[in-house]
Design an enzyme around this catalytic site. Structure first.
Site, PDB file in Angstrom:
ATOM      1  N   GLU A   1       0.160 -28.777   7.063  1.00  0.00           N
ATOM      2  CA  GLU A   1       0.211 -28.248   5.805  1.00  0.00           C
ATOM      3  C   GLU A   1      -1.139 -28.746   5.164  1.00  0.00           C
ATOM      4  OE1 GLU A   1       3.881 -29.854   4.119  1.00  0.00           O
ATOM      5  OE2 GLU A   1       5.123 -28.331   5.383  1.00  0.00           O
TER       6      GLU A   1
ATOM      7  N   GLU B   1       8.543 -26.792  11.310  1.00  0.00           N
ATOM      8  CA  GLU B   1       9.638 -27.479  10.399  1.00  0.00           C
ATOM      9  C   GLU B   1      10.450 -26.608   9.524  1.00  0.00           C
ATOM     10  OE1 GLU B   1       7.919 -30.474   7.680  1.00  0.00           O
ATOM     11  OE2 GLU B   1       6.307 -30.994   9.240  1.00  0.00           O
TER      12      GLU B   1
HETATM   13  C1  GBH Z   1       6.800 -31.426   4.848  1.00  0.00           C
HETATM   14  O1  GBH Z   1       6.146 -31.116   3.522  1.00  0.00           O
HETATM   15  C2  GBH Z   1       6.250 -32.395   5.552  1.00  0.00           C
HETATM   16  O2  GBH Z   1       5.521 -31.644   6.677  1.00  0.00           O
HETATM   17  C3  GBH Z   1       7.049 -33.353   6.073  1.00  0.00           C
HETATM   18  O3  GBH Z   1       6.295 -34.491   6.390  1.00  0.00           O
HETATM   19  C4  GBH Z   1       8.227 -33.687   5.018  1.00  0.00           C
HETATM   20  O4  GBH Z   1       8.688 -34.876   5.257  1.00  0.00           O
HETATM   21  C5  GBH Z   1       9.065 -32.571   4.764  1.00  0.00           C
HETATM   22  O5  GBH Z   1       8.266 -31.294   4.565  1.00  0.00           O
HETATM   23  C6  GBH Z   1      10.014 -32.715   3.602  1.00  0.00           C
HETATM   24  O6  GBH Z   1       9.504 -32.735   2.685  1.00  0.00           O
HETATM   25  O7  GBH Z   1       7.175 -25.518  -5.459  1.00  0.00           O
HETATM   26  O8  GBH Z   1       5.496 -23.935  -4.625  1.00  0.00           O
HETATM   27  O9  GBH Z   1       5.049 -26.205  -5.470  1.00  0.00           O
HETATM   28  C7  GBH Z   1       6.841 -30.269   2.883  1.00  0.00           C
HETATM   29  C8  GBH Z   1       6.247 -30.051   1.719  1.00  0.00           C
HETATM   30  C9  GBH Z   1       7.599 -29.147  -0.165  1.00  0.00           C
HETATM   31  C10 GBH Z   1       5.459 -28.472   0.222  1.00  0.00           C
HETATM   32  C11 GBH Z   1       8.119 -28.247  -1.333  1.00  0.00           C
HETATM   33  C12 GBH Z   1       5.706 -27.299  -0.838  1.00  0.00           C
HETATM   34  C13 GBH Z   1       7.039 -26.954  -3.035  1.00  0.00           C
HETATM   35  C14 GBH Z   1       5.929 -25.964  -3.251  1.00  0.00           C
HETATM   36  N1  GBH Z   1       6.436 -28.861   0.711  1.00  0.00           N
HETATM   37  N2  GBH Z   1       6.787 -27.841  -1.882  1.00  0.00           N
HETATM   38  S1  GBH Z   1       5.991 -25.445  -4.646  1.00  0.00           S
END
Ligand code: GBH
Length: 453
Positions: A163, A352
């Site tokens: 990511e 994931e």
């Molecule tokens: C992942 O991140 C990670 O890889 C992991 O380490 C983590 O624990 C897991 O997921 C759970 O969070 O609303 O368009 O701004 C995920 C991170 C979360 C990134 C949601 C994008 C919202 C995007 N993501 N987020 S937005």
């Protein structure tokens, strides 16, 4: 029951800072997440990854539990500051833990898949600007080459980055992840350097003649417009450009999306970090794309997000403990779009997918039917995509264990295995048993809510 192909890979995923603990052992120095967690106000109740799930010491028990669940593959990440505690200096003890882990996995017949960078940049690299500094790209290459040298023959699957959107934009733009900066020029430079370091690592892997597979994992947030007004449709397209296309287009088409280049240049100035040849390096062929999917966004024109001039709206569906909408149809649309527009027949893996819920442990059991329902619905669309002929080759649940959920500390539980942080005892949740059955059946077993005790 609809089955997956015989060779469909069933896995679980974690990341080093989120589970290992042992933050000061065997020569490890600090990463930006140690520093961020120690900065007051950044992480929920000052939680840190100092101990986390103590996986560094409990890995044999953890791998044993994976085995009992029938898990076929384990996606973990390697802690860069264990391997390079100082600039240019390899710490041989850093390799020891991962060698033992790999040996344990092999003994249990579980395939290792290693993520090289899951956000724990060494503090020494951040002291020189971190991902905003082009020199970090060279440091990453050196780190990746050291890992290929050491484990290239033992680890069949490599993921350069997890990511990069989060690492760049949450870390250097929105400031909610380490290193906690709020500067969009920095964030854009960081995104470019992360992608460039990916391409160079892939080239190095090929140059070493290694026979495994190497790819990258991106997070995707499919974005729907709140209304059909031209403003809202344009806002949703911008969010899609920021959240999704900014990474997948350079990787598969060798260009940054023109609409986003124009938008960002208008907002933050010209792209002086882009050098001739960079895009060709970024677009070097890879063996698979890792897809992380949790939820979608519904966007409209607004001011909530300053850089993109976007507001967000509730999707209307049920939400998880993160407030993220449960929306499996967006995963199906995403997979179809990736195949049609970007990857073609290149293998896809879900690296994931999962959900946080406020679990409670009673008499050693966790009845997490919401999580089962989430996983079930998302696996059903995976199955549908495969049935349509889509080249999805595996699925890793996020996460194997409850763990340090970044800025949320230990307050959010994503595991299919419950962790009692007082005793470090592990308790497989109902979802773990359900996942084990799913693996055993090689198909999604639909459990009705009434069937729960
Ligand atoms: C992942 O991140 C990670 O890889 C992991 O380490 C983590 O624990 C897991 O997921 C759970 O969070 O609303 O368009 O701004 C995920 C991170 C979360 C990134 C949601 C994008 C919202 C995007 N993501 N987020 S937005």
């Amino acid at each position: 029951m609809k089955k997956f192909p015989n060779d469909f890979l069933w896995g679980v995923a974690t990341a080093s800072y989120q589970i290992e603990g042992a933050a000061h052992e065997d020569g490890r120095t600090s990463s930006i997440w140690d520093d961020f967690a120690r900065t007051p106000g950044r992480v929920y109740e000052g939680h840190t990854g100092d101990v986390a799930c103590d996986h560094y010491h409990r890995y044999p028990e953890d791998v044993q539990l994976m085995k009992e669940l029938g898990v076929q593959a384990y996606r973990f990440s390697i802690s860069w500051p264990r391997i390079f505690p100082e600039k240019g200096v390899i710490n041989p003890e850093g390799f020891t833990f991962y060698r033992r882990l790999i040996t344990e996995l092999k003994e249990q017949g579980i395939q290792p898949a290693a993520t090289i960078y899951h956000w724990d940049l060494p503090s020494w690299a951040q002291a020189e600007g971190g991902w905003t500094n082009r020199e970090t790209v060279g440091h990453f290459l050196q780190y990746a080459q050291a890992l290929f040298q050491e484990f290239g023959d033992e680890i069949p699957v490599w993921i350069t980055h997890n990511e990069p959107w989060c690492a760049a934009f949450l870390g250097y733009g929105e400031g909610v992840h380490a290193p906690g900066h709020r500067n969009w020029r920095e964030a854009l430079a960081a995104s470019h350097h992360l992608l460039l370091s990916h391409g160079l690592a892939v080239q190095a892997y090929r140059d070493m003649g290694l026979q495994g597979q190497i790819g990258i994992t991106l997070n995707f947030t499919p974005t729907d417009a709140a209304t059909s007004s031209p403003e809202d449709v344009a806002a949703a397209a911008r969010w899609d450009g920021y959240a999704n296309r900014w990474f997948v287009e350079p990787l598969f088409k060798g260009v940054y999306p023109a609409d986003m280049v124009a938008w960002f240049e208008g907002q933050v100035g010209s792209f002086d970090f882009l050098q001739p040849g960079d895009l060709a390096t970024i677009a070097v062929p890879i063996d698979f794309l890792g897809v992380n999917y949790y939820s979608r966004n519904v966007s409209k024109q607004g001011t909530e997000h300053e850089l993109l001039q976007v507001d967000f709206q509730e999707g209307g569906g049920p939400v998880t403990d993160m407030g993220w909408e449960v929306h499996p149809q967006s995963l199906l649309q995403l997979l179809r779009r990736l195949e049609a527009e970007y990857v073609g027949r290149l293998p896809l893996y879900i690296t994931e997918n999962g959900a946080a819920y406020p679990d409670s442990l009673t008499d050693g059991a966790v009845h997490d039917e919401d999580r089962i329902s989430y996983l079930q619905q998302h696996l059903e669309v995976c199955q549908q995509f495969v049935a349509e002929g889509g080249n999805l080759q595996g699925y890793y649940v996020w996460s194997f264990l409850d763990n340090f959920e970044w800025a949320f500390g230990y307050s959010k539980r994503f595991g299919i295995v419950y962790v009692d942080y007082e005793t470090q005892e592990r308790f497989p949740k109902d979802s773990a048993r359900w996942f084990a059955e799913t693996i055993g059946n090689n198909g999604v077993k639909v459990i009705k809510r009434e069937d729960f005790t």
